[in-house]
Design an enzyme around this catalytic site. Structure first.
Site, short mmCIF file in Angstrom:
data_model
loop_
_atom_site.label_atom_id
_atom_site.label_comp_id
_atom_site.label_asym_id
_atom_site.label_seq_id
_atom_site.Cartn_x
_atom_site.Cartn_y
_atom_site.Cartn_z
N ARG A 230 18.43 6.71 25.06
CA ARG A 230 17.56 5.72 25.67
C ARG A 230 16.33 6.40 26.26
NH1 ARG A 230 18.83 2.09 29.40
NH2 ARG A 230 20.77 1.62 28.39
N LYS B 192 17.51 -3.61 34.32
CA LYS B 192 17.06 -4.97 34.60
C LYS B 192 17.58 -5.44 35.96
CE LYS B 192 18.21 -6.30 30.38
NZ LYS B 192 18.52 -7.16 29.22
N GLU C 67 19.82 -8.99 25.80
CA GLU C 67 20.51 -10.00 26.59
C GLU C 67 19.44 -10.72 27.40
OE1 GLU C 67 23.59 -8.53 29.21
OE2 GLU C 67 23.92 -10.54 30.01
P1 ATP Z 1 19.46 -2.81 31.16
O1 ATP Z 1 20.48 -1.73 31.37
O2 ATP Z 1 18.09 -2.48 31.60
O3 ATP Z 1 19.91 -4.15 31.64
P2 ATP Z 1 20.37 -3.35 28.57
O4 ATP Z 1 20.70 -2.24 27.67
O5 ATP Z 1 21.49 -4.07 29.18
O6 ATP Z 1 19.31 -2.89 29.60
P3 ATP Z 1 19.77 -5.24 26.58
O7 ATP Z 1 19.02 -6.51 26.70
O8 ATP Z 1 21.22 -5.29 26.31
O9 ATP Z 1 19.47 -4.42 27.88
O10 ATP Z 1 19.05 -4.30 25.52
C1 ATP Z 1 18.62 -4.70 24.26
C2 ATP Z 1 18.48 -3.48 23.40
O11 ATP Z 1 17.53 -2.58 23.96
C3 ATP Z 1 19.78 -2.72 23.28
O12 ATP Z 1 19.96 -2.35 21.93
C4 ATP Z 1 19.60 -1.54 24.18
O13 ATP Z 1 20.34 -0.45 23.72
C5 ATP Z 1 18.09 -1.30 24.08
N1 ATP Z 1 17.61 -0.62 25.29
C6 ATP Z 1 17.75 -1.03 26.56
N2 ATP Z 1 17.23 -0.13 27.42
C7 ATP Z 1 16.72 0.87 26.66
C8 ATP Z 1 16.04 2.10 26.95
N3 ATP Z 1 15.78 2.48 28.19
N4 ATP Z 1 15.68 2.88 25.90
C9 ATP Z 1 15.93 2.49 24.65
N5 ATP Z 1 16.56 1.36 24.30
C10 ATP Z 1 16.96 0.55 25.30
MG MG Z 2 23.04 -4.67 27.60
#
Ligand code: ATP
Ligand code: MG
Length: 552
Positions: free
Chosen positions: A258, A268, A34
């Site tokens: 994760r 984020k 995102e």
């Molecule tokens: P945040 O919670 O930090 O905002 P998010 O999961 O909302 O992270 P996205 O931009 O939606 O962030 O993530 C893109 C991809 O990266 C998704 O497939 C998500 O599952 C993966 N991802 C995000 N954080 C992690 C992590 N700590 N370890 C492994 N994969 C991750």
């Molecule tokens: Mg997300």
């Protein structure tokens, strides 16, 4: 990727699918960020997994921006994400945006309404939450659930046309208000939001929810293996329900644990707070766990890929020690960094028997870890040198093999010198150290027969350049700031940045470029900060030579 390690569970699934000829043996993954922040080391794990699967099995990976939330998203983030994925060494097949599918997703929603599987609900978010029940009690329906297909079609179209204010209505899937899985209790599909979108502008005032947009985007692209993190396990039945009811490409979702790293935060939302409230110098502050921060700090793509490979792919969450990340960059830089001399906390050493005005040029290999040394550079030498303050002691303990009156040391790549005396200022601080040199001990042509135990680094005073050096420590004082009481920012390490305003480098280091790693001999690995100017060079310490972290 090392060949010996056993398959992770997702590779096992992919190999099984290939054996069975599923999708003709084709593998298409996607990385779906995102664009609401910069990528962090957790994303790197997801990137390495998704792109790694495609590389290993002759497939491809799409970069898909999951841009269904207009308010928090920005092109700045899109650009940084593309830069980071490329920098990590991966190439995507297609650059795609969920917003490109808004027309198609709208048509899918209309299709579900036609099937009697979606309805427009006028309830407030509070009413919807209350009517949803609890995990132990079924939800209760409302009058909107029984709206006719025609009425739902008309209302949904009016929602799209902008007839209603934000929050007045939502579109919900009509599934099962008694399901033990709360995600199946008539989840939201669309909400009204009169907001400008970074790509579609003001064209839309209804936006699809994650659960509806994500799986359908996977299906539109014919993604074969849609990999996400464990918190999406309860969403999987919904992912499958939409695909089944719409009869579209059967993408499948798989979940892995994760990455959690200690002494930092990874959400984020929290990283954005650190940036907005100026606890750090932007998203790419070298203390941040972002890819851009790690890059500015001097991490290499290879070290991050190695780290992701070493931590592996698990089905259960755990906490990874940041020491492993540091280990990976040390391993890489030990093999690739060029060796240079820099004095971080200087005092002056005068070689009293070396003629004033005389200079010599020594040479030093760039990289002793490789056979040809990757060439060498000139190191000017003269009567006055900068040395580290800690390399001289007025009253040395036993086994102090550096400078103290009467001791001999080798000046790296130059001569053996003998300490004869020193000078102090009125405050009792040592300001100068005096030595004589052994002319026959010239490095590379040493006929002196003298063996010394210590070697120290130095920089010739008239040739030195003054630079700023930044030493970094962990951004937080505690292992898991998010799980502590109170605000996570209360646990910021007040000593995470230590600035040395006046360090001296050997002249060749003026040619340093950001991203190239240098080992400052005996001091650690450093890289040039990207915001350096020719008049003000700034070096960031990437990592110390050894693990010096003591648990406090
Ligand atoms: P945040 O919670 O930090 O905002 P998010 O999961 O909302 O992270 P996205 O931009 O939606 O962030 O993530 C893109 C991809 O990266 C998704 O497939 C998500 O599952 C993966 N991802 C995000 N954080 C992690 C992590 N700590 N370890 C492994 N994969 C991750
Ligand atoms: Mg997300």
């Amino acid at each position: 990727m090392s060949e010996e390690r056993s398959l992770n569970f997702i590779e096992e699934i992919v190999e099984e699918d290939i054996r069975e000829g599923k999708h003709g043996g084709r593998v298409l993954t996607r990385f779906p960020p995102e664009p609401n922040g910069y990528l962090h080391i957790g994303h790197a794990k997801s990137i390495c997994l998704n792109f790694g699967l495609a590389l290993k099995y002759g497939g491809q990976t799409n970069l898909r921006f999951d841009d269904t939330n207009p308010v928090k998203e920005d092109v700045e983030y899109v650009d940084s994400i593309k830069e980071d994925v490329k920098w990590l060494g991966f190439t995507w097949a297609k650059e795609l945006y969920a917003s490109d599918y808004f027309d198609q997703l709208y048509a899918f929603a209309v299709e579900l309404i036609r099937q009697g599987l979606a309805y427009v609900d006028d309830s407030t978010p509070e009413q919807i939450a209350a009517q949803k029940g609890t995990p132990t009690e079924p939800g209760t329906g409302n009058e909107y659930r029984n709206r006719s297909i025609e009425e739902n079609l008309r209302l949904f179209e009016e929602m799209k046309a902008g007839k209603y204010p934000d929050g007045a209505k939502v579109l919900r899937a009509k599934i099962d208000l008694a399901s033990p899985n709360m995600h199946l209790r008539d989840p939201l599909m669309y909400r009204i939001k009169h907001a400008h979108h970074h790509r579609t502008g003001d064209q839309w005032c209804i936006y699809p929810m994650y659960d509806f947009a994500h799986g359908e985007s996977d299906a539109i692209e014919e993604i074969t293996h849609s990999v996400c993190t464990l918190e999406f396990i309860p969403h999987r039945p919904l992912y499958e329900w939409f695909i089944e009811k719409l009869g579209i490409f059967p993408s499948k979702q798989y979940e892995f644990a994760r990455l959690n790293l200690n002494y930092t935060v990874m959400s984020k939302r929290k990283l954005l707070q650190l940036v907005d409230e100026k606890y750090v110098d932007g998203w790419d502050d070298p203390r941040m766990p972002t890819i851009s921060g790690l890059r500015r700090r001097g991490y290499t793509p290879a070290s991050i890929r190695d780290f992701c490979e070493r931590i592996g792919i698990a089905k259960r969450e755990n906490m990874i020690d940041v020491g492993l990340l540091e280990f990976c960059i040390r391993e890489d830089l030990n093999k690739t960094a060029w060796r240079r001399m820099a004095v971080l906390d200087p005092i002056k050493l005068v070689i009293t028997d070396y003629p004033e005005g005389k200079t010599e040029v020594f040479t030093g290999e760039n990289n002793p870890e490789v056979e040809d040394g990757e060439g060498s550079r000139d190191i000017p030498f003269s009567r006055e040198l900068w040395i580290e303050r800690e390399d001289f002691m007025e009253e040395p303990p036993k086994k102090f093999f550096r400078l103290a009156v009467g001791n001999m040391v080798r000046l790296k790549s130059a001569y053996i010198v003998k300490c004869e005396g020193f000078k102090k200022d009125d405050n009792g601080n040592v300001t100068e150290v005096y030595c004589t040199h052994i002319a026959e001990s010239r490095s590379g042509n040493d006929t002196s027969g003298i063996n010394v135990k210590g070697t120290i680094h130095w920089v010739s005073v008239p040739d030195a350049k003054t630079v700023e050096v930044r030493l970094y420590d962990r951004l937080f004082r505690v292992e898991d700031p998010s799980s502590e009481e109170g605000d996570f920012k209360d646990y910021i390490n007040p000593e995470s940045l230590h600035i040395l305003p006046q360090a001296y480098i050997e002249p060749d280091l003026a040619n340093a470029v950001p991203g190239k790693g240098y080992q400052f001999i005996r001091k650690g690995y450093f890289t040039l900060d990207k915001n350096s100017t020719p008049d003000k060079l700034v070096f960031n310490r990437t990592v110390t030579l050894k693990d010096g972290w003591v648990k406090k």
